[in-house]
Design a protein around this motif. Structure first.
Motif, PDB file in Angstrom:
ATOM      1  N   THR A  79       0.837  -1.189   0.000  1.00 36.42           N
ATOM      2  CA  THR A  79       0.000   0.000   0.000  1.00 36.42           C
ATOM      3  C   THR A  79       0.872   1.239   0.000  1.00 36.42           C
ATOM      4  O   THR A  79       1.724   1.420   0.881  1.00 36.42           O
ATOM      5  CB  THR A  79      -0.917   0.024   1.231  1.00 36.42           C
ATOM      6  OG1 THR A  79      -1.760  -1.126   1.197  1.00 36.42           O
ATOM      7  CG2 THR A  79      -1.784   1.273   1.228  1.00 36.42           C
ATOM      8  N   ASP A  96       0.798   5.240   0.183  1.00 34.53           N
ATOM      9  CA  ASP A  96      -0.122   6.275   0.653  1.00 34.53           C
ATOM     10  C   ASP A  96      -0.151   7.514  -0.220  1.00 34.53           C
ATOM     11  O   ASP A  96      -1.150   8.239  -0.245  1.00 34.53           O
ATOM     12  CB  ASP A  96       0.240   6.689   2.087  1.00 34.53           C
ATOM     13  CG  ASP A  96       0.047   5.566   3.076  1.00 34.53           C
ATOM     14  OD1 ASP A  96      -0.814   4.699   2.819  1.00 34.53           O
ATOM     15  OD2 ASP A  96       0.764   5.526   4.095  1.00 34.53           O
ATOM     16  N   SER A  97       0.941   7.790  -0.929  1.00 37.15           N
ATOM     17  CA  SER A  97       1.053   9.028  -1.701  1.00 37.15           C
ATOM     18  C   SER A  97       2.254   8.924  -2.624  1.00 37.15           C
ATOM     19  O   SER A  97       3.111   8.045  -2.452  1.00 37.15           O
ATOM     20  CB  SER A  97       1.239  10.222  -0.758  1.00 37.15           C
ATOM     21  OG  SER A  97       2.500  10.129  -0.111  1.00 37.15           O
ATOM     22  N   SER A 107      -3.887   7.169  -2.644  1.00 31.05           N
ATOM     23  CA  SER A 107      -3.171   5.953  -2.266  1.00 31.05           C
ATOM     24  C   SER A 107      -3.552   4.825  -3.215  1.00 31.05           C
ATOM     25  O   SER A 107      -4.607   4.856  -3.862  1.00 31.05           O
ATOM     26  CB  SER A 107      -3.505   5.556  -0.822  1.00 31.05           C
ATOM     27  OG  SER A 107      -4.879   5.230  -0.708  1.00 31.05           O
TER      28      SER A 107
END
Length: 277
Positions: free
Chosen positions: A213, A215-216, A263
Motif C-alpha cells: 500500500t 499512501d502518496s 493511495s
C-alpha cells in the motif's frame, strides 16, 4: 579489475539508509517475511540465521515462532535497529552480528535454517553468499532465499521509473544488462540452478505476489530512495524541479490505479527458493 565497492563503503551506504529503511521498508517486509517463512519448519528451538537481515524482515517473524535467531548484516545501524525492534516486542532470543555475508565466521553445520530476503541477492558475488549460507547450515537443514522477480512485475519501482521517464526526457534508469543485483534471481530456472550449484537438493522456487500500500507519491519515492543504495542514487539524481514533476506524474499513475484516490496498492512478484543441504 572490479568495480565492486569495498566492504566499509557498502556498510556506510546501508548505514545511511537505515533510518528510512526502518520507517518505510520494514513494516511491509515484516509482513512479507512472515509469509515467506511459511515454506520452512520453524518452531521453538529452531536455530535460525538471517543473512543480510536489514532491520528484521525474517528475524522478527522467526523469533515470534520461538526460533533462536542470529541476524547478520554488514551495516551496524541496521543491526542496532533490528535488535531494538526485537527488544520492543519482548523477543529476547535474537542476537545481532555485524558481518559480511561472504564471511559469516560461524562453524560449519551450525543452523537448522539459513534465510535471506532481498539481502544476499544484493551481493555482486551472489555465489559466494549462497555458499556461506549452505556451509553454516546443518545437513538436512534448509536454506531459503527470497528475491524480486522480473523488473516489469515489481510495480513500486516501475511506477517510479515510468514517472521519471515521462518527467525527465533523458532519464534512462538503471542499466539492465546485466540486471542490477536485486534482480539477479528474477529468472526462476536460473534461481534453481544457483541454489543447486551451491550444494542444495530438493530445490523449489515459487513465485508469490507482495501487495504494497502506497499512501502518496512522496511515500513511494521515499520507499524507493531507502530500499537500497541503487534506489537512493536513482532518486538523488533528480533535481528539485524534476522531482516535483515526477511526483505530479506519479500522482496521476496512482490515482489511475486506485480510482482517483491518492493511495494505491502496488504489486511485486517475488521468487522464494528453498533447498535442503
Amino acid at each position: 579489475m572490479t568495480d565492486t565497492p569495498p566492504p566499509d563503503q557498502v556498510a556506510d551506504a546501508w548505514d545511511a539508509l537505515a533510518p528510512g529503511y526502518d520507517e518505510f521498508i520494514t513494516p511491509e517486509s515484516l509482513r512479507h517475511g512472515d509469509v515467506a517463512l511459511g515454506r520452512v519448519e520453524i518452531g521453538p528451538g529452531t536455530r535460525f540465521l538471517d543473512v543480510a537481515a536489514g532491520t528484521g524482515a525474517l528475524s522478527i517473524p522467526a523469533a515470534r515462532r520461538g526460533a533462536q535467531v542470529v541476524a547478520t548484516d554488514i551495516a551496524p545501524a541496521m543491526i542496532e535497529r533490528l535488535v531494538a525492534r526485537a527488544r520492543a516486542e519482548g523477543l529476547t532470543d535474537v542476537e545481532g552480528r555485524v558481518l559480511d555475508s561472504r564471511a559469516l565466521v560461524f562453524p560449519d553445520d551450525t543452523f537448522d535454517v539459513s534465510a535471506s530476503q532481498n539481502g544476499v541477492t544484493m551481493l555482486p558475488d551472489l555465489d559466494a553468499g549462497l555458499a556461506e549460507m549452505v556451509r553454516v547450515t546443518r545437513p538436512g537443514g534448509t536454506v531459503l532465499v527470497a528475491a524480486f522477480g522480473p523488473l516489469p512485475k515489481v510495480e513500486f519501482l516501475t511506477f517510479l521509473l515510468d514517472a521519471a521517464r515521462a518527467a525527465v526526457p533523458d532519464f534512462t534508469g538503471p542499466p539492465m544488462d546485466p540486471p542490477p543485483p536485486p534482480f539477479q534471481l528474477a529468472d526462476r530456472d536460473l534461481f534453481r540452478e544457483r541454489l543447486t550449484a551451491a550444494g542444495l537438493h530438493d530445490v523449489t522456487v515459487d513465485t508469490i505476489t507482495w501487495d504494497m500500500t502506497v499512501d502518496s507519491p512522496t511515500h513511494l519515492v521515499n520507499e524507493v530512495a531507502t530500499s537500497n543504495p541503487i534506489g537512493a542514487r536513482l532518486v538523488a539524481g533528480l533535481s528539485e524541479d524534476q522531482r516535483t514533476e515526477v511526483l505530479r506524474v506519479l500522482d496521476g499513475l496512482l490515482r489511475e490505479r486506485s480510482g482517483d484516490r491518492p493511495s494505491a496498492v502496488l504489486h511485486a512478484d517475488v521468487n522464494v527458493g528453498t533447498g535442503v543441504k
